[in-house]
Scaffold this active site. Structure first.
Site, mmCIF file in Angstrom:
data_model
loop_
_atom_site.group_PDB
_atom_site.id
_atom_site.type_symbol
_atom_site.label_atom_id
_atom_site.label_comp_id
_atom_site.label_asym_id
_atom_site.label_seq_id
_atom_site.Cartn_x
_atom_site.Cartn_y
_atom_site.Cartn_z
ATOM 1 C CB ALA A 726 -0.926 -0.004 1.216
ATOM 2 C CB CYS A 727 0.055 4.757 -0.971
ATOM 3 S SG CYS A 727 -0.077 4.552 -2.766
ATOM 4 N N PRO A 728 2.068 4.655 1.691
ATOM 5 C CG PRO A 728 3.364 6.043 3.097
ATOM 6 C CD PRO A 728 2.130 5.166 3.098
ATOM 7 C CG MET A 729 4.824 1.077 3.850
ATOM 8 S SD MET A 729 6.266 1.904 4.561
ATOM 9 C CE MET A 729 7.533 0.678 4.289
ATOM 10 C CG ASN A 730 3.183 2.079 -3.044
ATOM 11 O OD1 ASN A 730 3.459 3.194 -2.595
ATOM 12 N ND2 ASN A 730 1.955 1.762 -3.423
#
Length: 788
Positions: A726-730
């Site tokens: 998921a954002c923001p980990m991508n």
């Protein structure tokens, strides 16, 4: 004239709900939950299990209907208090964790969000409460602050900074004010008929405070996004991520010096001009629409009304319109006071007659009304009398500013709000004429941090522990901040017990009133005769009575118990992705210490496993990965640290053993486990400030560690499948993968449809890299990036 919510907000709220449930059921640790909820603007208060949601209101702007609904949201979800902050936000306090997610959803429904309200993020952007209505301003900067808010809160890297990034706008080139004490300050300026800004960087209070350095004497307004984006990127890549006490932007100046830091930021600015998306034109709404209103037919202008107009009402630059200060005691709106809420509800309905643009929260924690026609002032006065008990009290008495202090803040030392009330009571007893001091700022923080902006007040206080034969509540005293074109922090002049402060303030103000004809301003007084008097009083108050003679000195204002800092907890304001490093480091050190004391074999085995587990997990966050199971922790450690030879591959056997059998007898491997812990800690200690490893070593698994040349990948294009991330980990993982790559090398990533593909490529471009391919592959997307 308000900010737009980020497209990922719905997903963020859903993730908050999932993580809250996982935390409540003990599937994740508290620090993991904190690392997500604090950047979402959700703080745990002084009492465990009680939370606060900090609502972003750029420049203090909120519509009457939004505030009315926000009150109902608080009531619906069992909050007892709303609180306006010194950054012009509003907090919904005293929430149970189960009520937070519904609050976030309801706020989204009225166009408001808490995201970015805490942690290492871009915080609420400040704007002068008079912007747009003050006759001497250069131009109204509010729309620019709104546009910058909309841009930044939609960018993933705004939530992954080394520390918080604070921004302020000033609309008056002769009064820099808060633009001088924020990380980025924009001061309105007009050159040859062109609107633009003077730009300041690196200001801030707290540890080693500093006013800001001038970056640009003038930039055209259309370069706002370019400059702000360049500074944010520079801070992200050069700020200190290892030491939160040296992580703010000003510490880069301390490390490199003014000339070099400015030079480097301007290099980022030059690059940003090539890549930043063109800024849309700023559109000003009509703040004063047509209205239908019939004034009170019978109203006698008595002395009380005239005094209120003199003290709290000012004329706007727009003919026939006025602005009114509505004082709130310490910024609080009680949701349990039915009479007060009824009065506030009437006020909000009344001002709605004159349009949406009628409210600003102020840095002094009050409400400033604007765009009120003169014929409406009598009826407004009658409504306010029911809502504000002290409607004609001198402004300085109703304008004392304090952070929440030890009342609700985990970091608070002193009960700063109670001190503010005590000062207020002392001034009310005085016979002095305080009307001339309406602009004087008395600002209080309950600890050395600067949430109460004590450095920026005319008279400021920050809470501390003082001692004789026992501890007692005290404050550091600050005098004489300069907020004009040559800004300067207030000077620290000494310490004082909390009990003596109200009298100290009264005597200082009374002396200034008696001598005011000799001074151009209170600032001049406080830096001359006022300072001399303050030092004299501090010397008189230095030796307080013993506990036997007067125990009041050992109780804080408003406290029922003897002063203590036992309830002081860990601060949440800097919570972020990297807190887990400190948690695991603590587990490793504590477990090693216990090994020296414990003889029981089963207990020793448990301690060795804990060391191995924490050693494997400790640095995973620096690689942008989020393991959800114990097995993933060990597998990811093998993938990112053993396979990449950041640690000796000889450790693979013991790590896989721990992964496959937690109950294995680790006693024969004690030396190897401790050596692995040492290797991980050594790796951490040798990371640079941006959490990059300085040296990649190669190892021979059959031999002791040896130094060799950095490993070079033989693969022409790196690959990472980020589907399901998921954002923001991508974006975090993408950024980390790009970091060690050479210019010209390529990275291929796979992204889910929706928010990931909508956000990650744009963020990569803003980092200066090139998107070579962005192609849909069924239900996901392939993206190829060329490193610049």
């Amino acid at each position: 004239m308000t900010y737009k919510l980020p497209s990922t907000l719905g997903e963020d709220i859903a993730r908050f709900e999932t993580m809250a449930a996982d935390y409540e059921s003990h599937r994740i640790e508290a620090v993991q939950f904190k690392a997500f909820r604090v950047p979402m603007g959700v703080y745990e208060q002084r009492v465990d299990g009680v939370y606060m949601a900090r609502v972003r209101t750029t420049g203090g702007v909120i519509y009457p209907e939004q505030l009315a609904e926000l009150i109902r949201i608080g009531q619906r979800h069992h909050s007892s208090l709303l609180h306006i902050t010194t950054r012009q936000e509003i907090q919904i306090q005293n929430l149970a964790i189960d009520n937070v997610k519904p609050v976030l959803e309801d706020l989204q429904g009225i166009g408001l969000a808490t995201k970015g309200g805490g942690g290492n993020t871009v915080r609420n952007i400040m704007v002068s409460e008079f912007s747009g209505i003050w006759g001497e301003e250069d131009f109204d900067t509010t729309p620019y602050a709104m546009a910058l808010t909309t841009k930044f809160i939609a960018e993933p890297d705004s939530y992954l900074l080394p520390r918080k990034l604070k921004i302020a706008f000033s609309s008056d080139s002769t009064n820099i004010d808060y633009a001088a004490v924020n990380d980025i300050g924009f001061v309105a300026s007009i050159r040859d008929g062109v609107r633009g800004f003077r730009v300041f960087v690196g200001g801030g209070g707290g540890t080693k405070p500093s006013t800001a350095w001038l970056l640009f004497d003038f930039i055209p307004a259309e370069e706002l996004f370019v400059v702000a984006g360049a500074i944010k990127k520079y801070f992200s890549e050069n700020g200190n991520r290892k030491n939160r006490n040296k992580a703010r932007l000003r510490f880069v100046f301390y490390k490199l010096g003014e000339e070099e830091t400015i030079r480097q930021i301007k290099e980022y600015y030059t690059e940003a001009k090539k890549t930043t998306t063109e800024q849309e034109d700023i559109v000003y709404e009509n703040e004063r629409p047509q209205y239908q209103y019939s004034s009170l037919s019978e109203f006698a202008e008595n002395q009380e009304y005239k005094l209120w107009r003199k003290r709290y009402v000012i004329r706007q630059r727009q003919e026939g319109y006025f602005s009114i200060l509505v004082p709130l005691l310490l910024g609080n709106i009680s949701l349990e006071d039915a009479n007060s809420l009824e009065g506030l509800d009437k006020l909000l309905k009344f001002i709605s007659i004159f349009g949406k643009h009628t409210i600003r929260f102020t840095t002094s924690q009050n409400i400033r009304l604007r765009n009120i026609p003169e014929e409406a002032l009598p009826e407004l006065f009658t409504i306010l009398k029911k809502f504000v008990p002290d409607i004609v009290t001198p402004v300085i008495i109703n304008n004392i500013t304090s952070c929440t202090g030890a009342d609700t803040c985990r970091l608070g030392i002193c009960l700063s709000k109670e001190l503010a009330k005590a000062i207020r009571r002392e001034l009310l007893r005085s016979d002095a004429e305080f009307d001339a001091l309406a602009d004087v700022r008395i600002q209080i923080s309950g600890c050395p941090n600067s949430c109460g902006q004590q450095f920026w007040g005319d008279i400021g206080f920050s809470g501390k522990v003082l001692r004789n034969d026992r501890p007692y509540p005290g404050y550091q005293v600050y005098l004489g901040a300069k907020r004009d074109t040559a800004p300067c922090f207030a000077e620290g002049v000494g310490s004082i017990s909390a009990r003596d402060i109200p009298k100290f303030v009264r005597l200082l103000l009374e002396d200034y009133i008696a001598k005011s004809v000799d001074y151009k301003s209170i600032t001049q007084y406080l830096n001359t005769d006022g300072k001399k008097l303050a030092l004299k009083l501090l010397a008189e108050y230095e030796n307080i009575p013993s506990f036997a003679d007067d125990k009041n000195y050992y109780f804080d204002w408003g406290a029922d118990e003897i002063f203590s800092v036992v309830g002081r907890g860990t601060p949440e304001c800097s919570a972020g992705l990297f807190d887990m490093i400190e948690v695991d480091l603590g587990i490793i050190n504590d477990s090693r210490a216990k090994l020296n004391e414990v003889k029981d074999i089963s207990l020793r085995n448990r301690l060795l496993y804990d060391i191995l587990y924490s050693s494997s997990r400790m640095l995973l966050v620096t690689r942008g990965v989020e393991p959800k199971t114990t097995e993933e922790i060990f597998n990811l450690f093998i993938e990112h640290f053993i396979d990449n030879k950041f640690v000796n591959p000889a450790f693979r056997k013991i790590v896989t053993t721990a992964r496959d059998n937690e109950r294995f007898d680790f006693s024969s491997s004690e030396r190897a486990i401790l050596e692995l812990a040492d290797a991980v800690i050594d790796l951490y200690n040798n990371m640079d400030d941006s959490l990059q490893f300085k040296v990649v070593k190669t190892f021979d698994a059959s031999k002791p560690e040896t130094t060799a040349e950095p490993a070079v990948s033989a693969v022409a294009r790196k690959f990472k499948d980020l589907r399901g991330v998921a954002c923001p980990m991508n974006f975090v993982q993408t950024k980390i993968l790009l970091s060690p790559m050479q210019a010209g090398e390529e990275l291929e990533i796979l992204l889910d449809d929706g928010a990931p593909i909508n956000n990650v490529p744009g963020s990569v471009r803003q980092e200066g890299h090139e998107i070579l391919l962005q192609k849909r592959e069924g239900e996901y997307w392939k993206v190829i990036i060329k490193k610049k």
